[in-house]
Write a protein that holds these residues in place. Structure first.
Motif, PDB file in Angstrom:
ATOM      1  N   LYS A   1      36.310  54.403  93.519  1.00 55.07           N
ATOM      2  CA  LYS A   1      37.273  53.547  94.212  1.00 55.07           C
ATOM      3  C   LYS A   1      38.170  54.343  95.146  1.00 55.07           C
ATOM      4  O   LYS A   1      38.415  53.962  96.285  1.00 55.07           O
ATOM      5  N   ASP A   2      38.664  55.483  94.624  1.00 54.86           N
ATOM      6  CA  ASP A   2      39.639  56.256  95.398  1.00 54.86           C
ATOM      7  C   ASP A   2      39.016  56.813  96.674  1.00 54.86           C
ATOM      8  O   ASP A   2      39.647  56.824  97.731  1.00 54.86           O
ATOM      9  N   ILE A   3      37.741  57.244  96.593  1.00 51.07           N
ATOM     10  CA  ILE A   3      37.088  57.770  97.797  1.00 51.07           C
ATOM     11  C   ILE A   3      36.885  56.652  98.817  1.00 51.07           C
ATOM     12  O   ILE A   3      37.123  56.833 100.013  1.00 51.07           O
ATOM     13  N   PHE A   4      36.448  55.483  98.328  1.00 52.77           N
ATOM     14  CA  PHE A   4      36.254  54.345  99.234  1.00 52.77           C
ATOM     15  C   PHE A   4      37.560  54.006  99.956  1.00 52.77           C
ATOM     16  O   PHE A   4      37.574  53.765 101.155  1.00 52.77           O
ATOM     17  N   GLU A   5      38.671  54.014  99.195  1.00 53.11           N
ATOM     18  CA  GLU A   5      39.964  53.693  99.808  1.00 53.11           C
ATOM     19  C   GLU A   5      40.363  54.748 100.825  1.00 53.11           C
ATOM     20  O   GLU A   5      40.773  54.446 101.948  1.00 53.11           O
ATOM     21  N   GLU A   6      40.182  55.994 100.431  1.00 47.34           N
ATOM     22  CA  GLU A   6      40.572  57.107 101.297  1.00 47.34           C
ATOM     23  C   GLU A   6      39.827  57.076 102.629  1.00 47.34           C
ATOM     24  O   GLU A   6      40.392  57.336 103.683  1.00 47.34           O
ATOM     25  N   LYS A   7      38.538  56.737 102.566  1.00 54.40           N
ATOM     26  CA  LYS A   7      37.727  56.705 103.789  1.00 54.40           C
ATOM     27  C   LYS A   7      37.791  55.347 104.484  1.00 54.40           C
ATOM     28  O   LYS A   7      37.087  55.122 105.481  1.00 54.40           O
ATOM     29  N   GLY A   8      38.552  54.437 103.907  1.00 52.20           N
ATOM     30  CA  GLY A   8      38.672  53.125 104.519  1.00 52.20           C
ATOM     31  C   GLY A   8      37.391  52.325 104.496  1.00 52.20           C
ATOM     32  O   GLY A   8      37.030  51.670 105.482  1.00 52.20           O
ATOM     33  N   ILE A   9      36.669  52.407 103.373  1.00 51.67           N
ATOM     34  CA  ILE A   9      35.418  51.662 103.258  1.00 51.67           C
ATOM     35  C   ILE A   9      35.626  50.471 102.341  1.00 51.67           C
ATOM     36  O   ILE A   9      36.102  50.622 101.211  1.00 51.67           O
ATOM     37  N   ALA A  10      35.261  49.294 102.828  1.00 54.43           N
ATOM     38  CA  ALA A  10      35.337  48.108 101.981  1.00 54.43           C
ATOM     39  C   ALA A  10      34.093  48.058 101.113  1.00 54.43           C
ATOM     40  O   ALA A  10      33.058  48.634 101.456  1.00 54.43           O
ATOM     41  N   VAL A  11      34.186  47.388  99.960  1.00 53.69           N
ATOM     42  CA  VAL A  11      33.028  47.293  99.060  1.00 53.69           C
ATOM     43  C   VAL A  11      31.916  46.522  99.768  1.00 53.69           C
ATOM     44  O   VAL A  11      32.115  45.385 100.185  1.00 53.69           O
TER      45      VAL A  11
END
Lengths: 412, 325
Positions: free
Chosen positions: A147-157
């Motif tokens: 989750k944290d990496i997705f948020e950091e890179k601005g990637i939506a699920v």
């Protein structure tokens, strides 16, 4: 010296007990393939609960290592059968059913209303119109992500295939492997093929393929591989995955070198032991590929059976009925960290399990897993082909030709 | 009771007993027959336990394997006779050829253990303080189990943290996951196998070197031989028995290279490091196997290959015995 001889004597006694058939009438012998702490605890609780309700039955549990169990079951079912044995649903139990080594337990289902309560798993427990065991747990497969990496890179699920590929490209550009996997033991590749094929061609086609009704050279199988190549060719999997076991692929996810892992829910425990915090782990359903195809999921079911040569079938059937009960399955699966099969069981409290529970409740259909749906010889060759494809995607055609040759031989 | 029971046995060994009072007429002729033939019979009696074991545990299973290889059988269900269909399938099986090729590779490269063992043995065959410690250290890999050797080398080759990968990176080459690369995997396993096998050959040669006659070396030296000539024309011929044994154990070691393959790669990636013995196990006994007939047919082929070497070995041994080596 005295102590030693005492130990030796008791060892002999134990060996004698295991091999002899001179059990007392009230003994119930269970062979278990669960040595991990959580499953072991779950079974201890089941046995304790059962013994409380049936004080006249003396339950004896033999625990074996999971991998060794897979080969030893063939021996003990024929030579020295216990009264109960754990195994797996689907085609995986077919050889024993066909060889007449499992007992028909349709009456247990009938008498305890299991046809209703265990409906979701009924199909995978049925061969020749009869039920051959009782499912006690299953678990979801899906994509676990950081989750944290997705948020950091601005990637939506990602909710569609294109989004998944785009997210992968973004991660790759940031120097992070989009997916981690360890294919040394082959079976993790089966999860990928299942999902690719289920999403590209749908559940019916996938079941026809694993039942041997469709050739592997069919253009639809090729289409599955082509889609899969969109992840393989750009290198969206970790390098050297063929040298790793599935656990050895976990550190990459923990260290943030990889962001996603297609796995079964049992992996969550390993993630957490590896140092990931609860809030770092996200779970998503494998996204849609061909629009409009109803979403089916992989949900391998673990089961318990009565060997045909069992001595105490009466108590064994009582035990099956006990294990199928809603309250027992709820408690068992809380300990296991998995999902109860009984529809009357309570919804789990853990977040990821809840997600899985809801996903499976709404699933169009449930597949077992490639190596449980397809017969053993096909599964082995198939997963080897998938592994080769994940290393050498350009060989797709040669691999499919080879699998087709094996298919014609396996399903005669 | 025990004395009576023992009597006939001891009668064979003590001639004077044959005329004794306890012997009746019938048993007298029998025991005299026994005496007449005991020189012929004794070897067979002494061989009997061994012969029985050999028949039960070697000859019978070979026959059974041949028999099962004509059937389609999953080990628990019904056996179906299918003639030589398993062998026909084998001819058309790519995995079989991969395994066969790897077996040949094993045979050829494993032979390196013989000269390497000789080299180390010659190197260690000197009288320096503490040479025994060095010898033991060199012999050490042979003492540890093959499984442990396999594990050590798996870690050695491991991508990311393995010593081998680190070494390559240190030299500026990008790390290669040996055991995940179809091009290198078999070589990687053979190297792991060579490590203990060289130690084995070394110990054979070390004992051989003890028996090299000092007179001949002295004589050769007087004739001006030294260096390679000394080694090639004087030492090595005298090591012939050691070489013979070293070659035989190495061939057999190469053909039963099962444990290392199993522990290091399980035949992977996608079956490219399989050898025949492992393929047989996989087909007949592993998690996804249980094709007993097909596994047996692979076993028969492997047996045929081994038979070639075993025959050579026996012919050679008989010849040597006649010539009085």
């Amino acid at each position: 010296m005295f102590n030693f001889s005492k130990v030796a004597a008791s060892g002999f006694a134990a060996a004698f007990m295991i091999s002899s058939s001179a059990y007392a009438a009230g003994d119930l012998i269970i062979n278990l393939d669960q040595t991990d702490p959580a499953p072991k605890k779950a079974f201890e609780d089941i046995v304790a609960g059962f013994s409380k309700e049936n004080p006249d039955v003396n339950v004896i549990v033999n625990t074996m290592h999971k991998e060794g169990y897979k080969t030893s079951i063939r021996n003990f079912l024929t030579a020295d059968a216990p009264d109960l044995a754990t195994w797996y649903a689907g085609n995986r139990m077919a050889p024993f059913v066909n060889a007449g080594l499992f007992e028909d337990v349709s009456d247990v289902w009938e008498e305890n209303g299991l046809n209703e309560q265990l409906k979701s798993a009924a199909a995978s427990m049925t061969i020749d119109g009869k039920k051959w065991g009782v499912p006690y747990t299953y678990y979801q497969w899906g994509i676990y992500y950081r989750k944290d990496i997705f948020e950091e890179k601005g990637i939506a699920v990602p909710t569609s295939w294109d989004e998944l590929v785009a997210a992968s490209a973004k991660l790759k550009a940031a120097g992070i492997d989009p997916f981690t996997i360890g294919t040394k033991a082959l079976w993790p590749t089966g999860g990928w093929f299942d999902y690719m094929n289920l999403r590209v061609n749908g559940y019916e086609f996938h079941m026809d393929l694993t039942a041997g009704k469709v050739p592997y050279t069919d253009p639809r199988v090729k289409a599955t591989f082509d889609k899969w190549a969109e992840l393989v060719k750009p290198g969206y999997y970790n390098a050297n995955h063929a040298a790793l076991d599935w656990q050895e692929a976990v550190p990459a996810l923990v260290q943030g070198k990889a962001a996603m892992y297609l796995m079964g829910n049992f992996a969550v425990d390993v993630f957490k032991n590896g140092g990931l915090k609860e809030e770092q782990i996200g779970f998503m359903q494998f996204p849609e590929i061909t629009p409009g195809i109803p979403m089916a999921e992989d949900a391998p079911t673990d089961t318990i059976h009565i060997p045909a040569n069992a001595k105490n079938k009466e108590d064994a059937k009582k035990f099956l009925a006990y294990m199928a009960r809603a309250d027992v399955q709820t408690a068992t699966n809380v300990t296991l960290g998995q999902l109860p099969v009984n529809s009357g069981a309570e919804r789990p409290e853990e977040r990821i399990l809840q997600q899985g529970f809801d996903m499976l409740s709404n699933a169009y259909a449930l597949a077992q897993f490639y190596d449980r749906d397809a017969p053993a010889a096909m599964a082995k060759a198939g997963m080897e082909g998938f592994q080769e494809f994940m290393v050498k995607p350009e060989r797709a055609d040669a691999i499919l030709d080879r699998l087709e040759k094996i298919r014609t031989r396996v399903y005669k | 009771m025990s004395e009576q029971a023992l009597a006939p046995v001891s009668s064979g060994n003590s001639p004077k007993f044959s005329g004794g009072p306890a012997t009746s007429g019938a048993s007298k002729t029998r025991s005299s027959k026994w005496i007449a033939n005991q020189r012929k019979l004794a070897p067979w009696l002494f061989l009997a336990p061994g012969v029985v074991m050999f028949l039960v545990y070697v000859i019978a299973p070979i026959g059974q394997s041949l028999w099962i290889s004509l059937y389609e059988w999953d080990g628990i269900g019904v056996k179906t006779f299918i003639g030589i269909a398993n062998y026909i399938e084998l001819i058309d099986d790519e995995a079989f050829y991969t395994a066969l090729y790897n077996n040949v590779l094993w045979l050829v490269l494993y032979m390196l253990a013989v000269p390497a063992g000789l080299l180390i043995a010659i190197f260690l065959n000197q009288t320096v303080t503490g040479i025994r410690i060095y010898k033991s250290l060199f012999f050490f890999p042979f003492v540890i189990s093959q499984i442990v050797v396999g594990l050590i080398f798996s870690w050695f080759y491991a991508p990311n943290f393995g010593l081998f990968t680190k070494l390559l990176e240190f030299m500026g080459v990008e790390g290669i996951a040996i055991l995940a690369d179809e091009r290198f995997v078999t070589y990687g396993i053979i190297v792991a196998g060579l490590w203990p096998q060289i130690a084995y050959c070394m110990i054979l040669y070390l004992t051989g070197l003890n028996n090299v006659s000092p007179d001949q070396i002295e004589a050769a030296r007087l004739d001006g031989a030294k260096g390679w000539k000394m080694l090639w024309y004087v030492i090595i011929p005298q090591l012939r028995p050691a070489t013979f044994i070293a070659v035989v154990v190495t061939i057999i070691g190469a053909l039963r290279s099962f444990d290392l393959v199993s522990i290091m790669t399980s035949g992977g990636p996608y079956g490219s490091s399989r050898v025949l013995s492992y393929y047989m196990y996989e087909q007949a006994l592993s998690e996804y196997g249980f094709r007993m007939g097909y596994g047996a047919s692979i076993a028969v082929v492997l047996f045929a290959i081994m038979m070639v070497f075993i025959t050579l070995f026996i012919v050679r041994m008989l010849k040597d015995e006649r010539e009085g080596y």
